[in-house]
Design a protein around this motif. Structure first.
Motif, PDB file in Angstrom:
ATOM      1  N   TRP A 130      33.017  79.597  -2.375  1.00 58.41           N
ATOM      2  CA  TRP A 130      33.568  79.791  -3.693  1.00 58.41           C
ATOM      3  C   TRP A 130      33.205  78.850  -4.556  1.00 58.41           C
ATOM      4  N   PHE A 131      33.045  79.409  -5.945  1.00 59.49           N
ATOM      5  CA  PHE A 131      32.416  78.375  -6.820  1.00 59.49           C
ATOM      6  C   PHE A 131      33.215  78.416  -8.359  1.00 59.49           C
ATOM      7  N   GLY A 132      33.298  77.232  -8.964  1.00 57.44           N
ATOM      8  CA  GLY A 132      33.840  77.363 -10.344  1.00 57.44           C
ATOM      9  C   GLY A 132      32.430  77.153 -11.217  1.00 57.44           C
ATOM     10  N   GLU A 133      32.545  77.862 -12.510  1.00 53.32           N
ATOM     11  CA  GLU A 133      31.448  77.639 -13.336  1.00 53.32           C
ATOM     12  C   GLU A 133      32.025  76.982 -14.598  1.00 53.32           C
ATOM     13  N   GLU A 134      31.193  76.227 -15.390  1.00 50.55           N
ATOM     14  CA  GLU A 134      31.389  75.685 -16.654  1.00 50.55           C
ATOM     15  C   GLU A 134      30.124  75.308 -17.244  1.00 50.55           C
ATOM     16  N   GLY A 135      29.802  75.687 -18.455  1.00 48.81           N
ATOM     17  CA  GLY A 135      28.833  75.481 -19.002  1.00 48.81           C
ATOM     18  C   GLY A 135      27.455  75.955 -18.250  1.00 48.81           C
ATOM     19  N   LEU A 189      44.046  80.800  -4.675  1.00 47.46           N
ATOM     20  CA  LEU A 189      44.279  80.214  -3.365  1.00 47.46           C
ATOM     21  C   LEU A 189      43.841  78.843  -3.162  1.00 47.46           C
ATOM     22  N   ALA A 190      42.974  78.623  -4.175  1.00 46.42           N
ATOM     23  CA  ALA A 190      42.444  77.063  -4.085  1.00 46.42           C
ATOM     24  C   ALA A 190      43.492  76.068  -4.513  1.00 46.42           C
ATOM     25  N   ARG A 191      44.505  76.642  -5.327  1.00 45.40           N
ATOM     26  CA  ARG A 191      45.697  75.851  -5.902  1.00 45.40           C
ATOM     27  C   ARG A 191      46.447  75.283  -4.840  1.00 45.40           C
ATOM     28  N   LEU A 192      46.383  75.938  -3.473  1.00 43.89           N
ATOM     29  CA  LEU A 192      47.421  75.430  -2.606  1.00 43.89           C
ATOM     30  C   LEU A 192      46.981  74.422  -1.942  1.00 43.89           C
ATOM     31  N   SER A 193      47.415  73.241  -1.909  1.00 39.51           N
ATOM     32  CA  SER A 193      46.995  71.895  -1.472  1.00 39.51           C
ATOM     33  C   SER A 193      46.872  71.873   0.017  1.00 39.51           C
ATOM     34  N   GLN A 207      39.348  71.444 -11.147  1.00 40.44           N
ATOM     35  CA  GLN A 207      39.991  72.390 -11.984  1.00 40.44           C
ATOM     36  C   GLN A 207      39.148  73.499 -12.272  1.00 40.44           C
ATOM     37  N   THR A 208      37.839  73.606 -12.147  1.00 32.19           N
ATOM     38  CA  THR A 208      37.121  74.751 -12.687  1.00 32.19           C
ATOM     39  C   THR A 208      37.114  75.589 -11.288  1.00 32.19           C
ATOM     40  N   ILE A 209      37.299  75.139 -10.036  1.00 36.07           N
ATOM     41  CA  ILE A 209      37.658  76.080  -9.009  1.00 36.07           C
ATOM     42  C   ILE A 209      38.903  76.758  -9.070  1.00 36.07           C
ATOM     43  N   LEU A 252      29.465  64.810  -6.168  1.00 35.23           N
ATOM     44  CA  LEU A 252      30.196  64.175  -6.990  1.00 35.23           C
ATOM     45  C   LEU A 252      30.991  63.029  -6.572  1.00 35.23           C
ATOM     46  N   PRO A 253      30.907  61.896  -7.264  1.00 41.23           N
ATOM     47  CA  PRO A 253      31.478  60.944  -7.160  1.00 41.23           C
ATOM     48  C   PRO A 253      33.105  60.976  -7.210  1.00 41.23           C
ATOM     49  N   PRO A 254      34.022  60.203  -6.703  1.00 38.45           N
ATOM     50  CA  PRO A 254      35.381  60.550  -6.781  1.00 38.45           C
ATOM     51  C   PRO A 254      35.932  60.692  -8.310  1.00 38.45           C
ATOM     52  N   GLU A 255      35.284  59.893  -9.265  1.00 37.32           N
ATOM     53  CA  GLU A 255      35.820  60.009 -10.618  1.00 37.32           C
ATOM     54  C   GLU A 255      35.361  61.189 -11.250  1.00 37.32           C
ATOM     55  N   GLU A 256      34.576  62.079 -10.610  1.00 32.30           N
ATOM     56  CA  GLU A 256      34.214  63.285 -11.172  1.00 32.30           C
ATOM     57  C   GLU A 256      34.726  64.600 -10.476  1.00 32.30           C
ATOM     58  N   GLN A 257      35.518  64.288  -9.683  1.00 36.12           N
ATOM     59  CA  GLN A 257      35.756  65.375  -8.679  1.00 36.12           C
ATOM     60  C   GLN A 257      37.109  66.403  -9.172  1.00 36.12           C
ATOM     61  N   ALA A 258      38.043  65.679 -10.285  1.00 32.13           N
ATOM     62  CA  ALA A 258      39.170  66.371 -10.686  1.00 32.13           C
ATOM     63  C   ALA A 258      38.662  67.424 -11.633  1.00 32.13           C
TER      64      ALA A 258
END
Length: 128
Positions: free
Chosen positions: A40-45, A109-113, A101-103, A91-97
């Motif tokens: 799965w992948f998220g897209e942004e820019g 389903l990705a929202r289910l922790s 969010q994009t995913i 990505l380093p931890p500070e860029e993971q959030a």
């Protein structure tokens, strides 16, 4: 007047990849052997984001070689379009959030922790 420096600007996400549900992410072993995984992948820019685990083979291979390829595919990994070269960055931890969010925007389903509780690494893919 042109610059004397050769600067590589990232390209947009290729149209063959944009909007797909799944992509085949291929990483390379030290021997050059290609290993493909459906993700799965998220897209942004001009970037794609992939969620994975730090102990997975693809993450280990990217540490050794950031060059990857991506291609649209089915859920079972059957490639359905052109393969495109990309560069992967863990990505380093500070860029993971932001990556998460994009995913999450794309896959409910990705929202289910609990489903992704072991996912502790995120990849950023760019197109040189």
């Amino acid at each position: 007047m042109g610059s004397r420096y050769n600067i590589h600007m990232p390209q947009d996400i290729p149209s063959a990849i944009r909007g797909q549900k799944y992509i085949s992410l291929a990483t390379f072993r030290k021997t050059g052997e290609k290993i493909a995984t459906t993700v799965w992948f998220g897209e942004e820019g001009d970037k794609l984001y992939v969620m994975t685990r730090s102990d997975m083979g693809k993450t280990k291979r990217i540490r050794n070689n950031p060059q990857v390829t991506v291609a649209p595919c089915t859920i079972r990994g059957k490639v359905t379009g052109a393969e495109v070269a990309a560069l992967a960055r863990i990505l380093p931890p500070e860029e993971q959030a932001h990556a998460r969010q994009t995913i999450n925007r794309k896959y409910w389903l990705a929202r289910l922790s609990s489903k992704w509780s072991k996912a502790d690494a995120f990849l950023e893919l760019s197109f040189p």
